[in-house]
Design a protein around this motif. Structure first.
Motif, PDB file in Angstrom:
ATOM      1  N   ARG A 182       0.805  -1.218   0.142  1.00  0.00           N
ATOM      2  CA  ARG A 182       0.111  -0.002  -0.055  1.00  0.00           C
ATOM      3  C   ARG A 182       0.797   1.213  -0.045  1.00  0.00           C
ATOM      4  NH1 ARG A 182      -3.642  -2.900   3.338  1.00  0.00           N
ATOM      5  NH2 ARG A 182      -2.356  -2.062   5.270  1.00  0.00           N
ATOM      6  N   GLN A 183       2.111   0.994   0.602  1.00  0.00           N
ATOM      7  CA  GLN A 183       2.899   2.158   0.621  1.00  0.00           C
ATOM      8  C   GLN A 183       3.099   2.893  -1.068  1.00  0.00           C
ATOM      9  OE1 GLN A 183       2.521   3.640   3.606  1.00  0.00           O
ATOM     10  NE2 GLN A 183       4.459   4.086   3.755  1.00  0.00           N
ATOM     11  N   GLN A 184       3.191   2.022  -1.684  1.00  0.00           N
ATOM     12  CA  GLN A 184       3.609   1.984  -3.158  1.00  0.00           C
ATOM     13  C   GLN A 184       2.335   3.232  -3.477  1.00  0.00           C
ATOM     14  OE1 GLN A 184       6.775   0.692  -3.856  1.00  0.00           O
ATOM     15  NE2 GLN A 184       6.082   0.071  -1.707  1.00  0.00           N
ATOM     16  N   GLU A 185       1.326   2.907  -3.254  1.00  0.00           N
ATOM     17  CA  GLU A 185       0.153   3.648  -3.832  1.00  0.00           C
ATOM     18  C   GLU A 185       0.343   5.081  -3.351  1.00  0.00           C
ATOM     19  OE1 GLU A 185      -3.527   1.771  -2.355  1.00  0.00           O
ATOM     20  OE2 GLU A 185      -2.880  -0.081  -3.234  1.00  0.00           O
ATOM     21  N   VAL A 186       0.872   5.333  -2.255  1.00  0.00           N
ATOM     22  CA  VAL A 186       1.052   7.007  -1.846  1.00  0.00           C
ATOM     23  C   VAL A 186       2.426   7.398  -2.416  1.00  0.00           C
ATOM     24  CG1 VAL A 186      -0.381   6.498   0.243  1.00  0.00           C
ATOM     25  CG2 VAL A 186       2.279   6.005   0.403  1.00  0.00           C
ATOM     26  N   GLY A 187       3.022   6.668  -3.134  1.00  0.00           N
ATOM     27  CA  GLY A 187       4.550   7.305  -3.703  1.00  0.00           C
ATOM     28  C   GLY A 187       5.665   6.843  -3.585  1.00  0.00           C
ATOM     29  N   CYS A 188       5.903   5.737  -2.371  1.00  0.00           N
ATOM     30  CA  CYS A 188       7.096   5.289  -2.357  1.00  0.00           C
ATOM     31  C   CYS A 188       7.772   4.574  -3.292  1.00  0.00           C
ATOM     32  CB  CYS A 188       7.111   4.664  -0.722  1.00  0.00           C
ATOM     33  SG  CYS A 188       8.803   3.974  -0.290  1.00  0.00           S
ATOM     34  N   GLY A 189       8.803   5.016  -3.840  1.00  0.00           N
ATOM     35  CA  GLY A 189       9.367   4.277  -4.902  1.00  0.00           C
ATOM     36  C   GLY A 189      10.697   3.922  -4.872  1.00  0.00           C
ATOM     37  N   ARG A 190      11.385   3.424  -6.131  1.00  0.00           N
ATOM     38  CA  ARG A 190      12.865   2.957  -6.013  1.00  0.00           C
ATOM     39  C   ARG A 190      13.666   4.091  -5.849  1.00  0.00           C
ATOM     40  NH1 ARG A 190      16.416   2.233 -10.218  1.00  0.00           N
ATOM     41  NH2 ARG A 190      14.681   2.704 -12.046  1.00  0.00           N
ATOM     42  N   ASP A 191      13.394   5.083  -6.478  1.00  0.00           N
ATOM     43  CA  ASP A 191      14.312   6.409  -6.188  1.00  0.00           C
ATOM     44  C   ASP A 191      14.133   7.131  -4.959  1.00  0.00           C
ATOM     45  OD1 ASP A 191      15.239   5.826  -8.919  1.00  0.00           O
ATOM     46  OD2 ASP A 191      13.739   7.027  -9.775  1.00  0.00           O
ATOM     47  N   ASP A 192      13.477   6.815  -4.091  1.00  0.00           N
ATOM     48  CA  ASP A 192      13.400   7.419  -2.922  1.00  0.00           C
ATOM     49  C   ASP A 192      14.599   7.273  -1.935  1.00  0.00           C
ATOM     50  OD1 ASP A 192      10.986   9.365  -2.520  1.00  0.00           O
ATOM     51  OD2 ASP A 192       9.914   7.526  -2.937  1.00  0.00           O
ATOM     52  N   ILE A 193      14.854   8.300  -1.152  1.00  0.00           N
ATOM     53  CA  ILE A 193      15.982   7.967  -0.009  1.00  0.00           C
ATOM     54  C   ILE A 193      15.359   8.362   1.210  1.00  0.00           C
ATOM     55  CG2 ILE A 193      18.153   8.829   0.848  1.00  0.00           C
ATOM     56  CD1 ILE A 193      19.038  10.027  -2.020  1.00  0.00           C
ATOM     57  N   GLN A 194      15.016   7.398   1.929  1.00  0.00           N
ATOM     58  CA  GLN A 194      14.280   7.249   3.110  1.00  0.00           C
ATOM     59  C   GLN A 194      15.036   7.208   4.428  1.00  0.00           C
ATOM     60  OE1 GLN A 194      10.944   6.889   3.396  1.00  0.00           O
ATOM     61  NE2 GLN A 194      10.614   6.222   5.537  1.00  0.00           N
ATOM     62  N   MET A 195      14.605   8.235   5.233  1.00  0.00           N
ATOM     63  CA  MET A 195      15.133   8.394   6.762  1.00  0.00           C
ATOM     64  C   MET A 195      14.294   8.061   7.666  1.00  0.00           C
ATOM     65  SD  MET A 195      16.242  11.971   8.428  1.00  0.00           S
ATOM     66  CE  MET A 195      14.336  12.637   8.691  1.00  0.00           C
ATOM     67  N   SER A 196      15.072   6.845   8.731  1.00  0.00           N
ATOM     68  CA  SER A 196      14.357   6.323   9.579  1.00  0.00           C
ATOM     69  C   SER A 196      14.904   6.891  10.758  1.00  0.00           C
ATOM     70  CB  SER A 196      15.122   4.585   9.615  1.00  0.00           C
ATOM     71  OG  SER A 196      14.577   4.161  10.659  1.00  0.00           O
ATOM     72  N   VAL A 197      13.826   7.450  11.335  1.00  0.00           N
ATOM     73  CA  VAL A 197      13.982   8.083  12.833  1.00  0.00           C
ATOM     74  C   VAL A 197      13.118   7.573  13.949  1.00  0.00           C
ATOM     75  CG1 VAL A 197      14.658  10.198  11.670  1.00  0.00           C
ATOM     76  CG2 VAL A 197      12.271   9.856  12.208  1.00  0.00           C
ATOM     77  N   THR A 198      12.041   6.754  13.555  1.00  0.00           N
ATOM     78  CA  THR A 198      11.071   6.020  14.528  1.00  0.00           C
ATOM     79  C   THR A 198      11.923   4.967  15.101  1.00  0.00           C
ATOM     80  OG1 THR A 198      10.241   4.961  12.920  1.00  0.00           O
ATOM     81  CG2 THR A 198       9.036   7.058  13.512  1.00  0.00           C
ATOM     82  N   GLY A 203      19.900  14.507   0.807  1.00  0.00           N
ATOM     83  CA  GLY A 203      18.881  14.614  -0.239  1.00  0.00           C
ATOM     84  C   GLY A 203      17.676  13.548   0.073  1.00  0.00           C
ATOM     85  N   ILE A 204      17.265  13.428   1.364  1.00  0.00           N
ATOM     86  CA  ILE A 204      16.193  12.898   1.878  1.00  0.00           C
ATOM     87  C   ILE A 204      15.075  13.174   1.175  1.00  0.00           C
ATOM     88  CG2 ILE A 204      15.044  12.122   3.901  1.00  0.00           C
ATOM     89  CD1 ILE A 204      18.048  11.075   3.910  1.00  0.00           C
ATOM     90  N   THR A 205      14.125  12.201   0.876  1.00  0.00           N
ATOM     91  CA  THR A 205      12.936  12.415   0.034  1.00  0.00           C
ATOM     92  C   THR A 205      11.649  12.137   0.952  1.00  0.00           C
ATOM     93  OG1 THR A 205      12.950  10.387  -1.429  1.00  0.00           O
ATOM     94  CG2 THR A 205      14.118  12.146  -2.140  1.00  0.00           C
ATOM     95  N   SER A 206      11.954  11.154   1.865  1.00  0.00           N
ATOM     96  CA  SER A 206      10.645  10.492   2.380  1.00  0.00           C
ATOM     97  C   SER A 206      11.169  10.062   3.874  1.00  0.00           C
ATOM     98  CB  SER A 206      10.049   9.450   1.602  1.00  0.00           C
ATOM     99  OG  SER A 206      10.778   8.309   1.605  1.00  0.00           O
ATOM    100  N   SER A 207      10.175  10.302   4.851  1.00  0.00           N
ATOM    101  CA  SER A 207      10.225   9.783   6.036  1.00  0.00           C
ATOM    102  C   SER A 207       8.929   9.374   6.889  1.00  0.00           C
ATOM    103  CB  SER A 207      11.183  10.664   6.861  1.00  0.00           C
ATOM    104  OG  SER A 207      11.573  10.457   7.945  1.00  0.00           O
ATOM    105  N   VAL A 208       9.135   8.645   7.799  1.00  0.00           N
ATOM    106  CA  VAL A 208       7.859   8.492   8.902  1.00  0.00           C
ATOM    107  C   VAL A 208       8.423   9.301   9.992  1.00  0.00           C
ATOM    108  CG1 VAL A 208       6.654   7.046  10.468  1.00  0.00           C
ATOM    109  CG2 VAL A 208       7.284   6.193   8.239  1.00  0.00           C
ATOM    110  N   ILE A 209       7.633  10.482  10.332  1.00  0.00           N
ATOM    111  CA  ILE A 209       8.116  11.415  11.397  1.00  0.00           C
ATOM    112  C   ILE A 209       6.696  11.659  12.215  1.00  0.00           C
ATOM    113  CG2 ILE A 209       8.812  13.662  11.907  1.00  0.00           C
ATOM    114  CD1 ILE A 209       9.888  13.670   9.210  1.00  0.00           C
ATOM    115  N   SER A 210       6.840  11.530  13.499  1.00  0.00           N
ATOM    116  CA  SER A 210       5.941  11.569  14.498  1.00  0.00           C
ATOM    117  C   SER A 210       5.138  13.115  14.501  1.00  0.00           C
ATOM    118  CB  SER A 210       6.219  11.420  15.918  1.00  0.00           C
ATOM    119  OG  SER A 210       7.075  12.531  16.335  1.00  0.00           O
ATOM    120  N   PRO A 211       4.032  13.309  14.881  1.00  0.00           N
ATOM    121  CA  PRO A 211       3.565  14.616  14.845  1.00  0.00           C
ATOM    122  C   PRO A 211       4.131  15.845  15.806  1.00  0.00           C
ATOM    123  CG  PRO A 211       1.568  12.900  14.910  1.00  0.00           C
ATOM    124  CD  PRO A 211       2.993  12.229  15.236  1.00  0.00           C
TER     125      PRO A 211
END
Length: 246
Positions: free
Chosen positions: A158-174, A217-225
């Motif tokens: 389902r994450q692919q449906e919201v735009g997470c793709g192969r070219d993303d650079i994800q930052m893990s902070v949680t 060049g981080i493009t996506s992340s899960v970040i708490s409110p």
């Protein structure tokens, strides 16, 4: 529908030399991550891992933590993501409650480089357990919630449906012990993205996070409110943020 191990194998075959994980100076390509996780799987299988087994992971935030997740899934077992900050009695309780023979910690990974990668992996069914998320235990003993491979896979897809793709650079902070973190990591690997793992000290430093987003060049992340309210990224490469859970 592919399970995660099948999908990961497919991504490795397509992009073996693409960077999968970055943690400080430690960088692993998808091929290297595949080999390391297969070595962990081999040691697990040799020690009795398989369907209906659950193994807690107690490691620092590092690339090896992700390799351990994949290795456990490759062995046919499920994993319970824990934190090094947990009290020893809580870790021991979860170990006993999950029925684990042992935990995946630094001692288990000692000498893993000399292990031969597992060549034959057990078949995984969608109804098999994939992950056990334990509650905080604030109202009593922690309680384990089991998620099977079907729900695990659907969440990643389902994450692919919201735009997470192969070219993303994800930052893990949680924290890795949070359910949303595991979904985040699995979804990023499902897409063939690159994941940057921040240490415990780094992920609590807002100034460092803001610099890191720009410099890497981080493009996506899960970040708490709460963290999102404090984050100033008006001019940055960050384009996709998942936030929730409070």
């Amino acid at each position: 529908m592919e399970n995660f191990v099948q999908r990961f194998t497919h991504i490795v075959s397509q992009y073996p030399e693409k960077t999968a994980l970055v943690c400080g100076e430690n960088v692993l390509s998808y091929r290297q991550l595949d080999v390391l996780s297969s070595k962990i799987a081999a040691k697990l299988i040799r020690n009795g891992a398989g369907r209906e087994k659950i193994y807690p992971i107690v490691l620092d935030r590092c690339n090896e933590y992700i390799a351990a997740i994949i290795g456990i899934l490759k062995s046919g077992a499920a994993y319970a993501p824990l934190s090094m900050s947990y009290p020893k009695d809580r870790i021991e309780f979860i170990k006993n409650d999950s029925g684990a023979d042992f935990i995946i910690d630094a001692d288990f990974l000692d000498g893993i480089d000399s292990e031969q990668p597992a060549e034959v992996l057990p078949e995984i069914n969608m109804e098999d357990a994939a992950i056990a998320i334990y509650t905080s235990g604030s109202t009593g003993n922690p309680k384990g919630i089991i998620h099977d491979h079907y729900s695990f896979t659907c969440t990643a897809a389902r994450q692919q449906e919201v735009g997470c793709g192969r070219d993303d650079i994800q930052m893990s902070v949680t924290p890795f012990s949070f359910a949303i973190s595991s979904c985040d990591i699995i979804a990023s690997l499902w897409a063939g993205a690159q994941i940057h793992i921040l240490t415990d000290d780094q992920r609590k430093d807002m100034a460092f996070i803001e610099r890191y987003i720009d410099e890497c060049g981080i493009t996506s992340s899960v970040i708490s409110p709460q963290m999102l309210k404090r984050l100033s990224v008006r001019k940055s490469t960050l384009r996709l943020v998942n936030s929730g859970g409070e």
